[in-house]
Design a protein around this motif. Structure first.
Motif, PDB file in Angstrom:
ATOM      1  N   VAL A   1       1.768   7.520  14.331  1.00 56.98           N
ATOM      2  CA  VAL A   1       2.354   8.747  14.284  1.00 56.98           C
ATOM      3  C   VAL A   1       2.791   9.228  12.996  1.00 56.98           C
ATOM      4  N   ASP A   2       3.365   8.106  12.164  1.00 59.89           N
ATOM      5  CA  ASP A   2       3.386   8.579  10.687  1.00 59.89           C
ATOM      6  C   ASP A   2       2.659   7.258   9.913  1.00 59.89           C
ATOM      7  N   SER A   3       1.509   7.604   9.290  1.00 62.01           N
ATOM      8  CA  SER A   3       0.804   6.687   8.591  1.00 62.01           C
ATOM      9  C   SER A   3      -0.026   6.883   7.820  1.00 62.01           C
ATOM     10  N   ASN A   4      -0.413   5.987   7.045  1.00 64.14           N
ATOM     11  CA  ASN A   4      -1.619   6.303   5.966  1.00 64.14           C
ATOM     12  C   ASN A   4      -2.966   6.612   6.668  1.00 64.14           C
ATOM     13  N   MET A   5      -3.613   7.159   5.753  1.00 61.98           N
ATOM     14  CA  MET A   5      -5.043   7.778   6.347  1.00 61.98           C
ATOM     15  C   MET A   5      -5.962   6.428   6.460  1.00 61.98           C
ATOM     16  N   PHE A   6      -6.899   6.516   7.555  1.00 64.52           N
ATOM     17  CA  PHE A   6      -7.772   5.326   7.502  1.00 64.52           C
ATOM     18  C   PHE A   6      -8.737   5.281   6.036  1.00 64.52           C
ATOM     19  N   PRO A   7      -8.893   6.451   5.718  1.00 66.30           N
ATOM     20  CA  PRO A   7     -10.048   6.094   4.553  1.00 66.30           C
ATOM     21  C   PRO A   7      -9.292   5.863   3.112  1.00 66.30           C
ATOM     22  N   ARG A   8      -7.952   5.714   3.050  1.00 62.49           N
ATOM     23  CA  ARG A   8      -7.294   5.104   1.903  1.00 62.49           C
ATOM     24  C   ARG A   8      -7.337   3.604   2.180  1.00 62.49           C
ATOM     25  N   ILE A   9      -8.096   2.781   1.473  1.00 62.09           N
ATOM     26  CA  ILE A   9      -8.546   1.284   1.485  1.00 62.09           C
ATOM     27  C   ILE A   9      -8.070   0.645   0.507  1.00 62.09           C
ATOM     28  N   MET A  10      -7.069  -0.150   0.447  1.00 64.99           N
ATOM     29  CA  MET A  10      -6.395  -0.743  -0.583  1.00 64.99           C
ATOM     30  C   MET A  10      -7.698  -1.713  -1.045  1.00 64.99           C
ATOM     31  N   ALA A  11      -7.395  -1.597  -2.623  1.00 69.25           N
ATOM     32  CA  ALA A  11      -8.413  -2.977  -3.299  1.00 69.25           C
ATOM     33  C   ALA A  11      -7.676  -4.060  -3.578  1.00 69.25           C
ATOM     34  N   PRO A  12      -7.798  -5.071  -2.729  1.00 67.10           N
ATOM     35  CA  PRO A  12      -6.792  -6.292  -3.160  1.00 67.10           C
ATOM     36  C   PRO A  12      -7.243  -6.767  -4.374  1.00 67.10           C
ATOM     37  N   LEU A  13      -8.585  -6.851  -5.131  1.00 65.86           N
ATOM     38  CA  LEU A  13      -8.412  -7.406  -6.362  1.00 65.86           C
ATOM     39  C   LEU A  13      -7.833  -6.736  -7.570  1.00 65.86           C
ATOM     40  N   SER A  14      -7.925  -5.322  -7.584  1.00 64.50           N
ATOM     41  CA  SER A  14      -7.119  -4.570  -8.309  1.00 64.50           C
ATOM     42  C   SER A  14      -5.470  -4.587  -8.021  1.00 64.50           C
ATOM     43  N   GLN A  15      -5.095  -4.690  -7.065  1.00 65.54           N
ATOM     44  CA  GLN A  15      -3.767  -4.492  -6.504  1.00 65.54           C
ATOM     45  C   GLN A  15      -3.194  -6.025  -7.104  1.00 65.54           C
ATOM     46  N   SER A  16      -4.019  -6.953  -6.859  1.00 68.77           N
ATOM     47  CA  SER A  16      -3.506  -8.321  -7.379  1.00 68.77           C
ATOM     48  C   SER A  16      -3.164  -8.299  -8.887  1.00 68.77           C
TER      49      SER A  16
END
Length: 461
Positions: free
Chosen positions: A386-401
């Motif tokens: 009902v309140d959420s991130n948009m599906f096309p927003r995909i986290m990049a695990p390598l750059s996040q790390s």
């Protein structure tokens, strides 16, 4: 003989700021009881990690009551039947309990109220769910306006001291917690749990003491897996070893972004409960339809997909930050908050596996597995909420790390990578990847393009 009052305990295993216990103690002798009722919860019976915590939390609660020469009575079976049976055995005048909002507990409270004098109190949340409403009187669906409105109502009440207790003339029979089989034996997988956690009301306040010493830096440090920046209060709050009102009161002495950010986390906990009150099946039913079967790859329909789900569960994806998080979860029953988002996003968007498979895995493996929080958080990442991130927003695990400097975190939980440099550890290439560490299950760019294509196709674009 003065008739005793029963205090029915569930996720409220504390003496201080326990409104049900406080009220009962003012009216006569008190009998505290916990009923292990797996049948009412059905598929939502506690998972293995939560059962481990429950055993130790009940033991701690019994120890605290023992300081008052009181006992914790344990029964197993249908909660309503067992509470009524105990009331008949003891001639209890009434039953007191903190109100719970999970669907099975709401049903049980309604049934019990028809059979006995039941007094319900609010005390597990900052504000009673349903009381923070829009100008038209409707419950909020979106977090930001909910939190803004809730802040104007806080603090709602003063924190209650632990009451003086009067004991009944005789104590009813009680189960032995060791007979409930809550602890793992063959195999005993809880060694890391014992190293990671102290359980009980005293431990909860000790953890709050520790966190308040670090809260000034919380806004930044909470995102850094290699730093002890999280509060680590979530399982204590879930089992009610400490109340959110106690935490809010303690943080009221602190100003700055760190304390303000953490207050927002407490409000998110309230928000999640409000969502569950509006949509009781939320942890198993998507609020938004993103295409359903057309979007997700179902592990039940393909051997390869099932193997990928298992690789995620076991921390063998070839993405060090994801694998570190999943192994931390298995080893300690908890995962760093930033890494939870990364790991969840990876399952949903890199592997295109339905969020409910992840929600179920977390339900069984988290010591802080919470019906509301778990469902709301997974749907937020999936883009179905009902309140959420948009599906096309995909986290990049390598750059996040790399961005959040997770090198030492990876070294701790993925020891086969411990010898890699800071430059290599987030994304080891084939020349540096140890033989006992798997290659990537799928490339990031490939996964991203596949997810976006599947999303467009499911939406009929």
């Amino acid at each position: 003989m003065t008739a005793p009052h029963i205090v029915w305990l569930r996720r409220d295993l504390r003496l201080a700021d326990q409104p049900a216990l406080y009220s009962a103690a003012r009216q006569g002798p008190v009998i505290c009881v916990y009923v292990l009722d797996d049948e009412r919860a059905g598929s939502r019976a506690m998972g293995g990690a939560s059962r481990w915590w429950l055993h130790h939390s009940l033991t701690a609660m019994a120890r605290e009551l023992g300081k008052h020469r009181a006992k914790l009575i344990l029964r197993r079976g249908d909660a309503v039947d067992q509470i009524c049976k105990l009331a008949n055995e003891t001639g209890a005048a009434a039953v007191h309990a903190i109100r719970h909002y999970e669907p099975w507990w709401r049903k049980a409270q309604g049934e019990l109220a028809k059979r006995i004098d039941l007094h319900l109190y609010d005390g597990n949340y900052l504000l009673p769910p349903g009381t923070v409403t829009t100008g038209s009187g409707d419950p909020y669906k979106i977090y930001t306006p909910f939190a803004k409105s809730a802040r104007q109502c806080l603090p709602q009440r003063e924190v209650l001291e632990a009451p003086a207790l009067t004991n009944p003339d005789t104590w009813p029979a009680s189960d032995d917690p060791d007979d409930w089989g809550l602890l793992p034996t063959r195999p005993d997988w809880a060694g890391g749990f014992r190293e990671a956690w102290q359980v009980g009301e005293a431990a909860a306040h000790g953890q709050l003491d520790d966190f308040t010493d670090r809260v000034a830096a919380y806004d930044d440090d909470r995102n850094m897996p290699s730093i002890d920046g999280s509060s680590r209060l979530s399982p204590h709050l879930h089992f009610g070893e400490i109340s959110p009102a106690q935490v809010w009161d303690r943080l009221s002495r602190h100003t700055g972004e760190g304390a303000e950010t953490y207050r927002g986390e407490l409000l998110w906990r309230d928000y999640a409960q409000n969502v569950i009150c509006q949509f009781p099946a939320y942890p198993s039913e998507s609020y938004r339809d993103l295409g359903g079967e057309a979007l997700w790859r179902n592990p039940n329909r393909g051997h390869v997909i099932a193997e990928e789900l298992q690789a995620w569960q076991q921390g063998r994806t070839g993405y060090p930050i994801v694998d570190a998080g999943m192994r931390q979860l298995w080893q300690t029953g908890w995962m760093h908050n930033r890494v939870r988002m990364i790991a969840a996003s990876f399952l949903i968007k890199h592997l295109l596996i339905d969020w409910r498979h992840g929600e179920q895995w977390f339900w069984d493996t988290l010591v802080d597995a919470d019906y509301a929080n778990n469902g709301v958080n997974w749907q937020w990442v999936a883009g179905t909420g009902v309140d959420s991130n948009m599906f096309p927003r995909i986290m990049a695990p390598l750059s996040q790390s790399e961005k959040f400097d997770a090198g030492d975190y990876i070294r701790e939980f993925v020891p086969e990578l411990a010898g890699l440099s800071d430059a290599q550890i987030h994304d080891p290439d084939d020349s540096h990847r140890p033989a006992d560490y798997p290659a990537k299950i799928i490339g990031h760019r490939e996964a991203r393009e596949r997810a976006l294509a599947a999303y467009r196709q499911a939406k009929g674009e």
